[in-house]
Design an enzyme around this catalytic site. Structure first.
Site, short mmCIF file in Angstrom:
data_model
loop_
_atom_site.label_atom_id
_atom_site.label_comp_id
_atom_site.label_asym_id
_atom_site.label_seq_id
_atom_site.Cartn_x
_atom_site.Cartn_y
_atom_site.Cartn_z
N ASP A 165 0.82 -1.21 0.00
CA ASP A 165 0.00 0.00 0.00
C ASP A 165 0.85 1.26 0.00
OD1 ASP A 165 0.77 -0.79 2.66
OD2 ASP A 165 -0.56 0.78 3.44
N GLU A 194 0.21 -1.30 5.58
CA GLU A 194 1.25 -0.86 6.52
C GLU A 194 1.00 0.56 6.98
OE1 GLU A 194 5.21 0.98 7.63
OE2 GLU A 194 3.76 1.54 6.09
N ASP A 252 12.43 -0.75 3.56
CA ASP A 252 11.54 0.38 3.83
C ASP A 252 12.22 1.50 4.59
OD1 ASP A 252 9.17 1.77 3.74
OD2 ASP A 252 8.21 0.68 5.38
#
Length: 486
Positions: free
Chosen positions: A79, A146, A170
């Protein structure tokens, strides 16, 4: 245009990013991107599955000669934060991201770019698709949601993964290796109120706060960025104190993990005070611009006359609301005593909605120390309960405690220094990463986080540095080659 993006190096990665960004994927609306990833894995002939909450796992066997290396998990979330400029016409539910190259940066036209965490997803896709990249056995884990609750990571059950090292892609600084992160909790205050008929001889005005940078409410909370909800509350408080301003509606901010960039309020004042009120708002704008000139040079406050609304807030509730928003902590609450320059605890007053007899205030409280997180959450709860709100805690997720003895950390530190002639910055961050949650069901997994330079995440100024992506890609390839034997 995506054709321009597809020519960038490494082409394999940028092509996957362009493919991914053509698929709408806002948080909690990931059905299309889940289907996209399932088709991607199956079309490669790889074992592909979707778990019960929507996470996608794709498994690839080790390259010839790499079978005895430790199996790894490569992980990113599907997402993206959906933010756009106020004057940008864009539907995140139906449109793909419109990208362009700006010097050494890739940007989006008036929206978030989705580099967080799309570049991580694209990296893993590129490796899964490749036929000549050497790697150990890989389990690619693509989590959902997330950005607005980490429900994908929370819902991932133990036993689905057998990898012993997890590479989380990330992190947003290419010289940083992440070894820890903050946990978080949503604090939501709500209450109803009685609306009153607007008295005679009142004039309606709309107040707009805009032009703020916005940004990531974890990684940028210490930068002194303006919060549109707090700025608006100062204007409303001042207007009431000096002119008896009454509130009809407020609509400020958007997502909990984004520092609010804009806020709008519809108010009324006595017609006899119009000139003085407008002068006071101009003076407040000048004061706020001076106060925030370094970080928010484009701050703009617009006050325009509108049709006088038929209803306004109950006076007592209005007074309580503005005082609670003044008292509610926003920004850094405590710096870490153990890690230099690390924000330990913070809060973002992210969303304020007042309309049709209902108030809703949404906050995201973060901390790397559980007790400190709850201390701040309870402080917010107390402030809002004093004005008659009901306060709910939800979406609680743990932090990720650093392990400075991590074997994969040693490998990556040595590799980075070998490649670049300097040591990487090994750090914990104030953002929420999924490692802490994943570690609850996979406590023996050795975890690390890294990524390319991404600036302005969670805002329409989000941009990814092209040269940094190349640097990061080379690092990824070297790491895969150096995964130790099982």
């Amino acid at each position: 245009m995506s054709s321009e993006i597809r020519q960038l190096e490494p082409q394999l990665l940028w092509n996957k990013f362009a493919d991914l960004n053509a698929v709408p994927r806002p948080s909690k609306k990931e059905a299309r991107v889940i289907a996209f990833m399932m088709d991607f894995g199956k079309n490669l002939g790889l074992e592909t599955l979707e778990d019960e909450v929507g996470n996608v796992i794709i498994k690839k066997l080790a390259s010839p000669g790499m079978e005895h290396r430790t199996p790894i998990v490569m992980q990113s979330h599907l997402d993206m934060v959906h933010q756009k400029n106020g004057d940008t016409i864009f539907d995140f539910d139906t449109q793909g991201i419109e990208m362009y190259v700006d010097g050494d940066w890739v940007r989006a036209k008036g929206t978030t770019l989705g580099a967080d965490n799309g570049l991580g997803v694209a990296t893993i896709m590129a490796i899964l698709e490749s036929t000549d990249i050497q790697h150990p056995a890989i389990e690619a884990l693509f989590t959902i949601d997330e950005e607005t609750g980490m429900t994908g990571a929370m819902g991932l059950k133990g036993g689905l993964l057998s990898g012993r090292i997890l590479l989380n892609l990330d992190t947003e600084e290419d010289d940083e290796i992440g070894v820890g992160c903050a946990g978080g909790i949503d604090v939501t205050a709500t209450r109803s109120y009685n609306e009153e008929d607007t008295p005679e001889f009142k004039t309606g005005y709309k107040i707009t706060v805009k032009g703020l940078q916005g940004g990531h409410s974890g990684m940028q909370i210490h930068e002194g960025l303006g919060n549109a909800n707090k700025i608006m509350n100062r204007l409303l408080f001042d207007g009431f104190e000096n002119f008896g301003l009454r509130i009809s509606e407020i609509d400020g901010g958007s997502l909990r993990n984004a520092i609010p960039r804009e806020s709008n309020a519809v108010v009324v004042i006595d017609a006899m005070h119009e000139d003085a009120f407008l002068l006071e708002m101009k003076q407040m704008e000048a004061l706020l611009k001076k106060e925030l000139k370094t970080m928010e040079p484009d701050l703009n406050i617009v006050v325009s006359q509108v049709e006088t609304p038929a209803k306004i807030m109950d006076l007592g509730v209005q007074e309580g609301l503005t005082r609670a928003l003044y008292a509610g902590w926003n920004g850094v609450y405590r710096m870490s005593a153990d890690i230099l320059d690390l924000v330990e605890t913070s809060n973002n007053i992210a969303r304020v909605i007042v309309k049709d007899g209902s108030i809703k205030i949404g906050c995201l409280t973060r901390s790397s120390v559980e007790s400190s997180k709850m201390d701040l959450a309870n402080a917010l709860r107390a402030a809002f309960e004093l004005t008659g709100c009901e306060v709910e805690f939800s979406g609680d997720y743990p932090g990720w405690a650093p392990n400075m003895d991590s074997p994969i950390l040693k490998v990556m530190e040595n590799l980075y220094e070998k490649l670049h002639g300097e040591k990487p910055h090994v750090a914990a961050c104030h953002a929420g990463l999924e490692c802490g949650i994943l570690g609850q069901n996979y406590p023996e997994m050795d975890m690390i986080s890294f990524g390319p330079n991404i600036k302005g995440a969670h805002s329409p100024d989000e941009r990814a540095q092209i040269s940094s992506v190349q640097k990061y890609w080379n690092f990824v390839l070297e790491i895969l080659m150096e995964i130790p034997k099982a």
